[in-house]
Design an enzyme around this catalytic site. Structure first.
Site, PDB file in Angstrom:
ATOM      1  N   ARG A 230      31.682  -5.473-103.125  1.00 19.67           N
ATOM      2  CA  ARG A 230      31.977  -4.129-102.640  1.00 19.67           C
ATOM      3  C   ARG A 230      31.534  -4.024-101.184  1.00 19.67           C
ATOM      4  O   ARG A 230      30.446  -4.480-100.822  1.00 19.67           O
ATOM      5  CB  ARG A 230      31.253  -3.062-103.466  1.00 19.67           C
ATOM      6  CG  ARG A 230      31.924  -2.757-104.793  1.00 19.67           C
ATOM      7  CD  ARG A 230      33.198  -1.946-104.607  1.00 19.67           C
ATOM      8  NE  ARG A 230      33.758  -1.515-105.874  1.00 19.67           N
ATOM      9  CZ  ARG A 230      34.709  -2.157-106.532  1.00 19.67           C
ATOM     10  NH1 ARG A 230      35.199  -3.286-106.042  1.00 19.67           N
ATOM     11  NH2 ARG A 230      35.182  -1.677-107.667  1.00 19.67           N
ATOM     12  N   GLU A 259      37.370   1.125 -96.699  1.00 20.20           N
ATOM     13  CA  GLU A 259      38.716   0.563 -96.914  1.00 20.20           C
ATOM     14  C   GLU A 259      39.772   1.671 -96.943  1.00 20.20           C
ATOM     15  O   GLU A 259      39.508   2.772 -97.445  1.00 20.20           O
ATOM     16  CB  GLU A 259      38.740  -0.213 -98.238  1.00 20.20           C
ATOM     17  CG  GLU A 259      37.832  -1.420 -98.212  1.00 20.20           C
ATOM     18  CD  GLU A 259      37.823  -2.189 -99.533  1.00 20.20           C
ATOM     19  OE1 GLU A 259      38.542  -1.778-100.463  1.00 20.20           O
ATOM     20  OE2 GLU A 259      37.100  -3.184 -99.619  1.00 20.20           O
ATOM     21  N   HIS A 277      41.030  -6.978 -99.691  1.00 19.30           N
ATOM     22  CA  HIS A 277      40.527  -6.673-101.036  1.00 19.30           C
ATOM     23  C   HIS A 277      41.489  -7.212-102.113  1.00 19.30           C
ATOM     24  O   HIS A 277      42.109  -6.464-102.860  1.00 19.30           O
ATOM     25  CB  HIS A 277      40.325  -5.164-101.220  1.00 19.30           C
ATOM     26  CG  HIS A 277      39.372  -4.849-102.342  1.00 19.30           C
ATOM     27  ND1 HIS A 277      38.621  -3.704-102.386  1.00 19.30           N
ATOM     28  CD2 HIS A 277      39.042  -5.544-103.474  1.00 19.30           C
ATOM     29  CE1 HIS A 277      37.882  -3.697-103.476  1.00 19.30           C
ATOM     30  NE2 HIS A 277      38.122  -4.798-104.160  1.00 19.30           N
TER      31      HIS A 277
END
Length: 315
Positions: A230, A259, A277
């Protein structure tokens, strides 16, 4: 047919396995369930969200008949689980089915950044080989210490892959485990002992900025950081500063603090490898995740035991 709300950005694979089972409403582009055209929030009994999506207490409160939140992913730090639990709303996730792909992504980033894969690829594509005068020797991970922050399912899978590539594994976690790897009491101690530091712990408030300037300085100018967990776990401003100032050697990043926004300073750094990601981003894994998410929903509405409730919902 139950009415189901899709949190913003739910992938097509998830939609496909739900089609025909639920009447679906998409919250993409809207801040509140009440804003979705044609939707009466009181008719929603289920929500499908994904780990990094934000589904907070106010969203739960806006759905008075909500019964279950099914998370498309193993990480569920975007969901206020305690608020759901207080309302009697079940929360599930999709562990195990994405462990191997996420671990492989971490290994991919580790090898790509230490072996200068992106730089060398660009060198060939732009015609710089064999005339490029710069010294482009890379770094090996063979015999080097790879420290893993968080030795859960994914952390252990990363450890096995790094060992297979010749690295020596060490770790830190909330407690020492019965594993054949040296244990360090905290990320600073682990970073001091590591040539490569891999973030593999869960996200959330308890791990926010766990990897800060102190940890990065302990890693040192010859150390590399990899994060496929994360983005919030790493203090991104401190990371950018450490990279710009040469206080660490490089970084392989699949996740970011805000993000999909990535600091512009990272775009031009040759010692950084960036991914959008995609830790578990294969067709096969996405399909397995979607099927497990659907299985949780099907079991709940059939009154059967849930395959994978989040730990807070057990017992």
């Amino acid at each position: 047919m139950h009415r189901l709300l899709l949190a913003p950005g739910i992938q097509p694979e998830m939609r496909a396995v739900l089609d025909g089972r639920f009447e679906m409403f998409d919250m993409t582009g809207f801040d509140s369930p009440a804003d979705v055209p044609g939707l009466d929030p009181a008719t929603i009994t289920a929500v499908v969200t994904k780990g990094e999506s934000v589904f907070r207490e106010r969203h739960i409160a806006a759905l008075p008949n909500l019964k279950i939140i099914a998370n498309f992913g193993v990480g569920y730090d975007g969901i206020e689980v305690q608020a759901a639990k207080a309302r009697g709303v079940m929360v599930t996730h999709t562990p195990n089915v994405l462990t191997d792909e996420t671990a492989t992504t971490a290994l991919l980033l580790a090898l790509a950044v230490t072996r200068k894969l992106v730089v060398l690829d660009r060198l060939v594509r732009t015609g710089g080989w064999p005339t490029e005068p710069r010294e482009l020797l890379a770094n090996s991970i063979i015999g080097k210490t790879a420290g893993i922050i968080g030795l859960g399912r994914i952390g252990k899978a990363i450890a096995r892959r790094l060992e297979a590539c010749g690295a020596v594994v060490a770790y830190t976690d909330t407690k020492q485990q019965d594993v054949p790897y040296p244990f360090h009491p905290d990320p600073v101690a682990l970073a001091k002992a590591s040539d490569l530091l891999v973030v593999a712990c869960q996200g959330g408030a308890s791990t926010r900025h766990l990897v800060d300037a102190t940890v990065l300085d302990a890693l040192g100018p010859e150390g590399f950081l990899v994060n496929a967990a994360r983005g919030t776990i790493v203090d991104e401003k401190a990371l950018v500063a450490a990279l710009k100032e040469g206080r660490i050697a490089g970084a392989g990043l699949d996740v970011f603090e805000n993000e999909p926004h990535v600091p512009a300073d990272l775009w031009t750094m040759d010692n950084v490898v960036l991914m959008p990601h995609r830790g578990s981003g294969t067709h096969e894994t996405r399909r397995r995740m979607a099927e497990l998410c659907r299985s949780n929903l099907d079991a709940f509405f059939a009154g059967q035991p849930l395959p994978t409730p989040v730990p807070e919902m057990r017992g």
